[in-house]
Scaffold this motif. Structure first.
Motif, PDB file in Angstrom:
ATOM      1  N   ALA A  18     -15.188  55.995 -36.124  1.00  0.00           N
ATOM      2  CA  ALA A  18     -15.145  57.055 -35.118  1.00  0.00           C
ATOM      3  C   ALA A  18     -14.822  56.459 -33.753  1.00  0.00           C
ATOM      4  O   ALA A  18     -15.329  55.397 -33.390  1.00  0.00           O
ATOM      5  N   SER A  19     -13.991  57.149 -33.003  1.00  0.00           N
ATOM      6  CA  SER A  19     -13.671  56.723 -31.642  1.00  0.00           C
ATOM      7  C   SER A  19     -13.580  57.949 -30.751  1.00  0.00           C
ATOM      8  O   SER A  19     -13.321  59.060 -31.212  1.00  0.00           O
ATOM      9  N   LEU A  28     -19.913  57.774 -27.251  1.00  0.00           N
ATOM     10  CA  LEU A  28     -20.387  58.588 -28.366  1.00  0.00           C
ATOM     11  C   LEU A  28     -21.881  58.846 -28.231  1.00  0.00           C
ATOM     12  O   LEU A  28     -22.617  58.018 -27.687  1.00  0.00           O
ATOM     13  N   LEU A  48     -21.523  65.487 -37.124  1.00  0.00           N
ATOM     14  CA  LEU A  48     -20.118  65.753 -36.840  1.00  0.00           C
ATOM     15  C   LEU A  48     -19.805  67.144 -37.348  1.00  0.00           C
ATOM     16  O   LEU A  48     -20.114  67.481 -38.498  1.00  0.00           O
ATOM     17  N   LEU A  85     -22.743  60.551 -37.494  1.00  0.00           N
ATOM     18  CA  LEU A  85     -22.527  59.221 -36.949  1.00  0.00           C
ATOM     19  C   LEU A  85     -23.556  58.238 -37.503  1.00  0.00           C
ATOM     20  O   LEU A  85     -24.712  58.595 -37.731  1.00  0.00           O
ATOM     21  N   ALA A 143     -19.056  56.412 -39.108  1.00  0.00           N
ATOM     22  CA  ALA A 143     -19.480  57.736 -39.548  1.00  0.00           C
ATOM     23  C   ALA A 143     -19.324  57.806 -41.052  1.00  0.00           C
ATOM     24  O   ALA A 143     -18.453  57.155 -41.631  1.00  0.00           O
ATOM     25  N   VAL A 197     -14.083  63.615 -31.253  1.00  0.00           N
ATOM     26  CA  VAL A 197     -13.934  62.299 -31.870  1.00  0.00           C
ATOM     27  C   VAL A 197     -12.705  62.274 -32.767  1.00  0.00           C
ATOM     28  O   VAL A 197     -12.252  63.302 -33.269  1.00  0.00           O
ATOM     29  N   THR A 198     -12.197  61.062 -32.941  1.00  0.00           N
ATOM     30  CA  THR A 198     -11.138  60.799 -33.912  1.00  0.00           C
ATOM     31  C   THR A 198     -11.731  59.963 -35.024  1.00  0.00           C
ATOM     32  O   THR A 198     -12.463  58.994 -34.757  1.00  0.00           O
ATOM     33  N   LEU A 199     -11.450  60.320 -36.265  1.00  0.00           N
ATOM     34  CA  LEU A 199     -11.975  59.590 -37.417  1.00  0.00           C
ATOM     35  C   LEU A 199     -10.822  58.937 -38.161  1.00  0.00           C
ATOM     36  O   LEU A 199      -9.827  59.592 -38.487  1.00  0.00           O
TER      37      LEU A 199
END
Length: 287
Positions: free
Chosen positions: A208-209, A214, A221, A231, A241, A265-267
């Motif tokens: 995750a970013s 965060l 999420l 997370l 995550a 977030v980007t996964l």
């Protein structure tokens, strides 16, 4: 050479003429594929296939093995191993002073002279070694170790998932050599084998970013208020995550934001992993 002293780890020894046969019959790791000088991940499962204990295992001597696990589960792990031992000729004991140091980088192959140094087989894109039984060392960089582990998608119980709540596939043990799919039976093997051959693993460790910090570990999420995962370890703007990859893919295809609390977030799948997001996301709304 960067390093960190891991004060929350413990070592368990299993030795004797039946040690390998005994462990091979209960653990997920295929000990026939465990070479000298390496530490491989593994788990002891419930009959339903959930992880009860996670660890790193290495060869300690001709008829002995060393299991590294969280210090706060070590006593319970020893008791569970004793329960399974029955009449096997194997001695099981927690080591009184089991110091664990981890080191990484281009010069990590240079081990501490007074330690047993082993390659951490979970890491594919950086050389990581674990040193056992050396003298205590001050200093080190525990935060840098946490960042490295997160960046490489390496999940551990306690920090990233709770014992009894995850299958080996959820935490990528199938990807890091922690499950032997060609070995004989072990506790929980039927469930794990079925997930592998049917390709039904949907919960996976992802990286995750975010553009801002965060929220705390354990934060859910969600997509439009619907849960997709949670997370695990967090360090600033990056974290681990465990999420439903079908639901993550469906959200991406629909242009919907995934958020942790109020933070978008980007996964991403770890670069070294072999699995991918599913093409058919029809099951994303199923339980």
């Amino acid at each position: 050479m960067p390093f960190a002293l891991l004060k929350d780890r413990a070592l368990i020894s299993v030795s004797g003429p039946d040690a390998e046969h005994f462990l091979q019959n209960i653990l997920t790791t295929d000990l026939e594929m465990l070479g000298a000088g390496e530490a491989k991940p593994g788990a002891l499962l419930s009959p339903q296939g959930k992880i009860l204990f996670d660890f790193l295992i290495s060869r300690a001597c001709e008829n002995g093995f060393r299991l590294e696990c969280r210090a706060n589960i070590a006593d319970d792990f020893v008791r569970r191993l004793m329960l399974y031992r029955l009449r096997a000729k194997a001695e099981i004991a927690k080591q009184d002073q089991g110091l664990v140091t981890v080191m990484w980088g281009d010069d990590s192959t240079t081990s501490f002279s007074d330690s047993i140094s082993l390659a951490d087989a979970r890491f594919r894109e950086v050389a990581v070694r674990r040193a056992y039984d050396g003298a205590a060392r001050d200093g080190g960089d525990a935060e840098a170790w946490q960042t490295l582990r997160i960046a490489n998608g390496i999940a551990e119980s306690g920090s990233d998932y709770q014992l009894g709540d995850a299958f080996p596939h959820d935490v990528l043990l199938d990807e890091t050599g922690g499950v032997g799919f060609k070995k004989g039976c072990y506790v929980g093997q039927e469930v794990v084998s079925r997930m592998q051959h049917r390709g039904t693993a949907r919960r996976r460790v992802l990286i995750a970013s975010a553009e801002s910090a965060l929220p705390a570990s354990g934060t859910e999420l969600t997509v439009g208020g619907r849960p997709v995962g949670a997370l695990g370890s967090v360090n600033g703007r990056i974290g681990l995550a465990i999420a439903r990859i079908d639901r993550v893919k469906a959200a991406s295809d629909a242009g919907e934001k995934i958020v942790a609390g109020n933070v978008p977030v980007t996964l991403a799948i770890p670069a070294w992993a072999r699995f991918s997001f599913p093409q058919d996301t029809a099951s994303a709304e199923e339980a």
